[in-house]
Design a protein around this motif. Structure first.
Motif, mmCIF file in Angstrom:
data_model
loop_
_atom_site.group_PDB
_atom_site.id
_atom_site.type_symbol
_atom_site.label_atom_id
_atom_site.label_comp_id
_atom_site.label_asym_id
_atom_site.label_seq_id
_atom_site.Cartn_x
_atom_site.Cartn_y
_atom_site.Cartn_z
ATOM 1 N N GLU A 166 -11.201 17.891 4.404
ATOM 2 C CA GLU A 166 -10.779 17.454 3.066
ATOM 3 C C GLU A 166 -11.880 16.669 2.357
ATOM 4 O OE1 GLU A 166 -7.276 15.223 4.052
ATOM 5 O OE2 GLU A 166 -6.009 16.994 4.163
ATOM 6 N N MET A 167 -12.840 16.121 3.132
ATOM 7 C CA MET A 167 -13.937 15.351 2.530
ATOM 8 C C MET A 167 -14.807 16.219 1.616
ATOM 9 S SD MET A 167 -13.847 12.168 3.214
ATOM 10 C CE MET A 167 -15.464 11.618 2.745
ATOM 11 N N ALA A 168 -14.765 17.519 1.805
ATOM 12 C CA ALA A 168 -15.569 18.415 0.970
ATOM 13 C C ALA A 168 -14.991 18.544 -0.444
ATOM 14 C CB ALA A 168 -15.660 19.790 1.616
ATOM 15 N N GLU A 212 0.822 -1.194 0.000
ATOM 16 C CA GLU A 212 0.000 0.000 0.000
ATOM 17 C C GLU A 212 0.865 1.257 0.000
ATOM 18 O OE1 GLU A 212 -3.921 1.804 2.226
ATOM 19 O OE2 GLU A 212 -2.666 0.395 3.334
ATOM 20 N N VAL A 213 0.462 2.215 -0.823
ATOM 21 C CA VAL A 213 1.093 3.537 -0.851
ATOM 22 C C VAL A 213 0.008 4.534 -0.476
ATOM 23 C CG1 VAL A 213 2.192 5.263 -2.306
ATOM 24 C CG2 VAL A 213 2.741 2.865 -2.632
ATOM 25 N N ARG A 214 0.237 5.279 0.597
ATOM 26 C CA ARG A 214 -0.765 6.235 1.068
ATOM 27 C C ARG A 214 -0.413 7.653 0.625
ATOM 28 N NH1 ARG A 214 -2.387 4.721 7.262
ATOM 29 N NH2 ARG A 214 -3.748 2.987 6.719
ATOM 30 N N LEU A 215 -1.420 8.355 0.149
ATOM 31 C CA LEU A 215 -1.260 9.741 -0.284
ATOM 32 C C LEU A 215 -2.274 10.602 0.464
ATOM 33 C CD1 LEU A 215 -1.307 9.064 -4.139
ATOM 34 C CD2 LEU A 215 0.704 9.187 -2.698
ATOM 35 N N SER A 216 -2.049 11.917 0.452
ATOM 36 C CA SER A 216 -3.034 12.840 1.011
ATOM 37 C C SER A 216 -3.370 13.877 -0.062
ATOM 38 C CB SER A 216 -2.482 13.513 2.269
ATOM 39 O OG SER A 216 -1.403 14.342 1.935
ATOM 40 N N PRO A 217 -4.529 14.510 0.036
ATOM 41 C CA PRO A 217 -4.965 15.447 -1.009
ATOM 42 C C PRO A 217 -4.025 16.616 -1.244
ATOM 43 C CG PRO A 217 -6.794 14.916 0.413
ATOM 44 C CD PRO A 217 -5.584 14.327 1.039
ATOM 45 N N ASN A 218 -3.295 17.073 -0.200
ATOM 46 C CA ASN A 218 -2.404 18.217 -0.394
ATOM 47 C C ASN A 218 -0.944 17.770 -0.425
ATOM 48 O OD1 ASN A 218 -2.401 17.473 2.213
ATOM 49 N ND2 ASN A 218 -2.948 19.465 3.076
ATOM 50 N N ILE A 219 -0.661 16.716 -1.222
ATOM 51 C CA ILE A 219 0.700 16.179 -1.329
ATOM 52 C C ILE A 219 1.503 17.051 -2.302
ATOM 53 C CG2 ILE A 219 0.145 14.563 -3.188
ATOM 54 C CD1 ILE A 219 2.036 12.554 -1.754
ATOM 55 N N ASP A 220 2.768 17.227 -1.997
ATOM 56 C CA ASP A 220 3.642 18.038 -2.846
ATOM 57 C C ASP A 220 4.200 17.170 -3.977
ATOM 58 O OD1 ASP A 220 4.820 20.536 -3.362
ATOM 59 O OD2 ASP A 220 6.745 19.804 -2.582
ATOM 60 N N THR A 221 4.712 17.790 -5.017
ATOM 61 C CA THR A 221 5.210 17.077 -6.190
ATOM 62 C C THR A 221 6.358 16.139 -5.848
ATOM 63 O OG1 THR A 221 4.715 19.093 -7.403
ATOM 64 C CG2 THR A 221 5.913 17.392 -8.579
ATOM 65 N N ASN A 222 7.313 16.612 -5.045
ATOM 66 C CA ASN A 222 8.461 15.767 -4.696
ATOM 67 C C ASN A 222 8.042 14.570 -3.845
ATOM 68 O OD1 ASN A 222 10.318 17.387 -6.060
ATOM 69 N ND2 ASN A 222 10.495 18.779 -4.308
ATOM 70 N N VAL A 224 -13.445 16.008 -2.374
ATOM 71 C CA VAL A 224 -13.104 14.664 -2.864
ATOM 72 C C VAL A 224 -12.940 14.651 -4.384
ATOM 73 C CG1 VAL A 224 -13.948 12.295 -3.088
ATOM 74 C CG2 VAL A 224 -14.144 13.476 -0.910
ATOM 75 N N GLN A 225 -13.888 15.243 -5.115
ATOM 76 C CA GLN A 225 -13.838 15.182 -6.576
ATOM 77 C C GLN A 225 -12.648 15.939 -7.160
ATOM 78 O OE1 GLN A 225 -15.578 13.072 -8.311
ATOM 79 N NE2 GLN A 225 -16.529 12.451 -6.371
ATOM 80 N N GLN A 226 -12.242 17.049 -6.514
ATOM 81 C CA GLN A 226 -11.094 17.794 -7.008
ATOM 82 C C GLN A 226 -9.793 17.024 -6.763
ATOM 83 O OE1 GLN A 226 -13.553 19.061 -5.159
ATOM 84 N NE2 GLN A 226 -13.969 21.211 -5.647
ATOM 85 N N SER A 227 -9.785 16.109 -5.805
ATOM 86 C CA SER A 227 -8.561 15.386 -5.450
ATOM 87 C C SER A 227 -8.346 14.115 -6.261
ATOM 88 C CB SER A 227 -8.592 15.023 -3.964
ATOM 89 O OG SER A 227 -8.693 16.185 -3.181
ATOM 90 N N LYS A 228 -9.342 13.726 -7.050
ATOM 91 C CA LYS A 228 -9.209 12.498 -7.850
ATOM 92 C C LYS A 228 -8.057 12.602 -8.844
ATOM 93 C CE LYS A 228 -11.845 9.207 -10.606
ATOM 94 N NZ LYS A 228 -10.743 8.864 -11.469
ATOM 95 N N HIS A 229 -7.727 13.815 -9.262
ATOM 96 C CA HIS A 229 -6.650 14.017 -10.241
ATOM 97 C C HIS A 229 -5.300 13.537 -9.684
ATOM 98 C CE1 HIS A 229 -4.403 17.440 -8.545
ATOM 99 N NE2 HIS A 229 -5.568 17.774 -7.997
ATOM 100 N N ILE A 230 -5.147 13.487 -8.360
ATOM 101 C CA ILE A 230 -3.884 13.017 -7.768
ATOM 102 C C ILE A 230 -3.660 11.548 -8.120
ATOM 103 C CG2 ILE A 230 -2.663 12.570 -5.604
ATOM 104 C CD1 ILE A 230 -4.119 15.071 -4.490
#
Length: 164
Positions: free
Chosen positions: A121-123, A82-92, A125-131
């Motif tokens: 962040e649940m508000a 498993e690789v965990r990410l968060s919605p406000n993750i930086d490029t690096n 969700v759809q904008q974060s799918k691009h990650i």
């Protein structure tokens, strides 16, 4: 079933070197096996009449376990990393996670990429799918999506496997 456990009236008997000895009573077959100082083993109970063979049961059992061990050695267990990410993750940080995922995929494991949402962040969700889409674009040369991105509670996850 072996020796006295065989209760059928008639059995088809196969000798120790593989030749057919014909159909006979189970008692006669057991007597023949005893004379050869071997065991009478039922190898095809579903057949009409059941098929029995005269063999050394201990040796037969040993061969079966050896074959099982050999087959187990050759199979590869696929793990899900498993690789965990968060919605406000930086490029690096994303690139570091991508490199880890590539290592896992090249080793033959599946990778579950999880984007977890906390609090407000649940508000978004759809904008974060691009990650997750960006993540797939970065590993797309070696991986393929097995299970597409799906929201499950507070996590959005997808599963990647090695490209064949």
């Amino acid at each position: 079933m072996i020796n006295e456990q065989i209760r059928d009236k008639e059995v088809r008997l196969i000798g120790e070197d593989g030749e057919q000895l014909g159909i006979m009573s189970a008692r006669d077959a057991f007597r023949i096996a005893q004379e050869a100082e071997l065991d009478l083993v039922k190898i095809a109970p579903g057949a009409k009449p059941p098929v029995c063979k005269i063999i050394d049961y201990g040796k037969y059992k040993y061969e079966l376990t050896r074959k099982e061990k050999e087959a187990k050695k050759k199979q590869k267990i696929v793990e899900v990393k498993e690789v965990r990410l968060s919605p406000n993750i930086d490029t690096n940080d994303l690139n570091t996670k991508v490199n880890n995922a590539k290592k896992f995929i090249l080793k033959g494991n599946k990778v579950k990429v999880t984007l977890r949402f906390r609090g407000r962040e649940m508000a978004h969700v759809q904008q974060s799918k691009h990650i997750l889409d960006d993540f797939y674009k970065l590993v797309g040369d070696i991986a393929v999506v097995e299970k597409p991105a799906k929201l499950e509670g507070r996590n959005m996850s997808m599963v990647l496997t090695v490209k064949r």
